[in-house]
Write a protein that holds these residues in place. Structure first.
Motif, mmCIF file in Angstrom:
data_model
loop_
_atom_site.group_PDB
_atom_site.id
_atom_site.type_symbol
_atom_site.label_atom_id
_atom_site.label_comp_id
_atom_site.label_asym_id
_atom_site.label_seq_id
_atom_site.Cartn_x
_atom_site.Cartn_y
_atom_site.Cartn_z
ATOM 1 N N LEU A 241 -44.237 11.473 -17.305
ATOM 2 C CA LEU A 241 -45.584 11.921 -16.925
ATOM 3 C C LEU A 241 -46.054 13.017 -17.869
ATOM 4 O O LEU A 241 -47.230 13.143 -18.171
ATOM 5 C CB LEU A 241 -45.588 12.430 -15.486
ATOM 6 N N ALA A 242 -45.110 13.845 -18.279
ATOM 7 C CA ALA A 242 -45.365 14.944 -19.216
ATOM 8 C C ALA A 242 -44.004 15.327 -19.766
ATOM 9 O O ALA A 242 -42.981 14.834 -19.272
ATOM 10 C CB ALA A 242 -45.998 16.116 -18.477
ATOM 11 N N MET A 243 -43.967 16.207 -20.772
ATOM 12 C CA MET A 243 -42.661 16.661 -21.263
ATOM 13 C C MET A 243 -41.858 17.232 -20.102
ATOM 14 O O MET A 243 -40.675 16.970 -19.963
ATOM 15 C CB MET A 243 -42.839 17.739 -22.350
ATOM 16 N N GLY A 244 -42.523 18.011 -19.251
ATOM 17 C CA GLY A 244 -41.853 18.641 -18.111
ATOM 18 C C GLY A 244 -41.873 17.779 -16.858
ATOM 19 O O GLY A 244 -41.687 18.301 -15.753
ATOM 20 N N GLY A 245 -42.119 16.483 -17.010
ATOM 21 C CA GLY A 245 -42.023 15.553 -15.893
ATOM 22 C C GLY A 245 -43.071 15.789 -14.816
ATOM 23 O O GLY A 245 -44.125 16.383 -15.058
ATOM 24 N N ALA A 246 -42.770 15.317 -13.604
ATOM 25 C CA ALA A 246 -43.701 15.462 -12.485
ATOM 26 C C ALA A 246 -43.842 16.927 -12.091
ATOM 27 O O ALA A 246 -44.877 17.350 -11.598
ATOM 28 C CB ALA A 246 -43.216 14.628 -11.294
ATOM 29 N N GLN A 247 -42.798 17.732 -12.330
ATOM 30 C CA GLN A 247 -42.886 19.152 -11.967
ATOM 31 C C GLN A 247 -43.959 19.862 -12.765
ATOM 32 O O GLN A 247 -44.634 20.748 -12.268
ATOM 33 C CB GLN A 247 -41.581 19.899 -12.197
ATOM 34 N N GLU A 248 -44.080 19.479 -14.040
ATOM 35 C CA GLU A 248 -45.143 20.064 -14.851
ATOM 36 C C GLU A 248 -46.485 19.494 -14.403
ATOM 37 O O GLU A 248 -47.448 20.230 -14.208
ATOM 38 C CB GLU A 248 -44.905 19.739 -16.335
ATOM 39 N N TYR A 249 -46.525 18.200 -14.204
ATOM 40 C CA TYR A 249 -47.765 17.508 -13.849
ATOM 41 C C TYR A 249 -48.345 18.066 -12.551
ATOM 42 O O TYR A 249 -49.534 18.292 -12.428
ATOM 43 C CB TYR A 249 -47.471 16.007 -13.703
ATOM 44 N N TYR A 250 -47.484 18.295 -11.551
ATOM 45 C CA TYR A 250 -47.962 18.766 -10.242
ATOM 46 C C TYR A 250 -47.741 20.264 -10.040
ATOM 47 O O TYR A 250 -48.076 20.804 -8.984
ATOM 48 C CB TYR A 250 -47.258 17.992 -9.123
ATOM 49 N N ASN A 251 -47.146 20.917 -11.028
ATOM 50 C CA ASN A 251 -46.895 22.343 -10.950
ATOM 51 C C ASN A 251 -46.100 22.753 -9.702
ATOM 52 O O ASN A 251 -46.478 23.661 -8.964
ATOM 53 C CB ASN A 251 -48.223 23.119 -11.030
ATOM 54 N N VAL A 252 -45.018 22.032 -9.457
ATOM 55 C CA VAL A 252 -44.085 22.390 -8.385
ATOM 56 C C VAL A 252 -42.682 22.378 -8.996
ATOM 57 O O VAL A 252 -42.319 21.425 -9.683
ATOM 58 C CB VAL A 252 -44.128 21.368 -7.229
#
Ligand SMILES: *Cc1c(COP(=O)(O)O)cnc(C)c1O
Length: 418
Positions: A241-252
């Motif tokens: 989803l992003a370099m930082g995965g879903a955690q980056e995408y959803y900011n959790v």
């Protein structure tokens, strides 16, 4: 030999004729001769546009030249040492740079390995036994997570496979996705003995199914409140989803994260990471035992580093997620045009047409018309489009898919969706 002949031999030699269940396409799977970019060729002379992409790892497409060169260079130097190498430091730096919740990481050989270790670490760190998983969530094929769905909330988890004693799954509780009330209820009842919640932040193995509203934030708040660890299984979503995965995408941010698939650039890998105080429980730093001959495999680490370099330098996610958005819009137009009661699901480079109404959780996915999907799969296959054979598996776009591939794909949906 033809695919048909090969499969009839394989059925005598391999259970179900395959090495992993989803590959047992009826009446027989195609046997691959080679693959390049977005295309895969079989031994019978057919070519397909591939949307399985190895079930997720190949975000840059098949046989990407940068990965191939990096791996060949590594092979010249040997491929297994049983002692540390520079690439594990380098890849750990990349991971800790992009995943806020990861300060330390252990490299493993598969996603299954990663979730198995994550659960053990969570239990070791908290001194508690139970884990809560999401109904229909897939975390690999090991005892703690092979639990039957739909057995009712807050009851003892029952094995979904033969060969697993019920005692091994009784500490696994399940709740439906996107239902914070159900999760809160189970936590209230079992908080004293709950070590962790393990979940895919975007469900990828019955869907894709997205988290709705503030669901992930609410799960985060609830776990913090009760000192329960939150494990995000980002084996699919990590670096997708992003370099930082879903955690980056959803900011959790989760306490423990599992990675795999893309992280190895198409070679087998898994990783578990988290905050330092948690990861220091892992042997030899701490008393949670974990070990493996192929952990930190030089070839996989090298391929992973090469993949990350291309993802970053070519800003792949921006472009790929844009292609995904446009593809989903075009699929929606087809469905509206045909007045079908189907739903286009997905996010970023993950997409799927559900043969049914909107899907919010596993039970919803089960209501889709599997038989119709099966017929559709075969029609697409005949037209040279390789989709996952199951209604529940996500389709993956890769950076190698061209505008022409997308156009052919849309045309094939237009012709074959019914
Ligand atoms: C694929 C997958 C796994 C298992 O990974 P393997 O490398 O197949 O063992 C675990 N969790 C999720 C979310 C996956 O999609």
């Amino acid at each position: 030999m033809s695919s048909e002949r090969l499969f009839s031999e394989a059925q005598r030699l391999l259970p179900g004729g395959v090495s992993s269940p989803v590959r047992a396409i009826k009446p027989y799977p195609f046997y691959v001769k080679s693959a390049q970019g977005s295309k895969i060729k079989d031994v019978d002379g057919n070519e397909y546009i591939d949307y399985c992409m190895g079930y997720g790892p190949l975000i840059l497409g098949h046989a990407h030249p940068a990965i191939k060169m990096a791996v060949i260079n590594q092979l010249d130097k040997g491929w297994l040492y049983g002692t540390p190498i520079e690439q594990e430091v380098a890849l750990a730096k990349e991971i800790t740079r992009y995943y806020k919740g990861i300060e330390m990481v252990r490299f493993l050989t598969s996603g299954t390995d990663a979730t198995m270790s994550a659960i053990r670490i969570a239990r070791g760190f908290t001194g508690r036994n139970k884990i809560i998983k999401i109904e229909g969530g897939f975390h690999g094929a090991h005892e703690a997570v092979l639990v039957k769905a739909g057995s009712g909330v807050a009851t003892m988890g029952m094995p979904s496979s033969l060969g697993i004693p019920p005692e091994f799954t009784k500490h696994t509780l399940q709740v439906p996705f996107n239902d914070i009330g159900a999760m809160s209820q189970v936590i209230d009842e079992f908080k004293e003995d709950t070590a962790a919640i393990i979940m895919e932040p975007v469900m990828g193995n019955v869907g894709p199914i997205l988290p709705e509203g503030k669901y992930l934030q609410e799960v985060r708040a609830l776990t913090k409140e009760h000192d329960i660890l939150l494990i995000f299984d980002e084996v699919i979503t990590g670096f997708r989803l992003a370099m930082g995965g879903a955690q980056e995408y959803y900011n959790v941010t989760s306490d423990i994260t599992t990675l795999g698939k893309i992280l190895g650039g198409g070679f087998s890998i898994g990783a578990v990471g988290g905050r330092r105080e948690i990861m220091e429980y892992v042997s030899p730093a701490g008393k949670v035992y974990q070990a493996g001959t192929f952990n930190g495999n030089p070839v996989s680490l090298t391929a992973g580093l090469a993949t990350i370099e291309v993802l970053r330098s070519e800003k792949v996610h921006e472009k790929l997620n844009g292609v995904g958005n446009s593809l989903r819009t075009q699929l929606e137009d087809i469905i509206t045009g045909k007045s079908l009661d189907y739903t286009v699901a997905g996010i970023g480079s993950m997409f799927k047409v559900f043969f049914g109404g909107e899907v919010h959780n596993y039970q919803g996915a089960l209501r889709c018309d599997k038989e119709k999907y099966g017929q559709f799969f075969h029609r697409m296959h005949k037209d040279g489009i390789f989709l996952p054979p199951s209604q529940f598996e996500t389709n993956f776009l890769s950076y190698a898919h061209t505008q022409e591939d997308i156009k052919r794909t849309i045309d094939a949906y237009e012709v074959n969706l019914s």
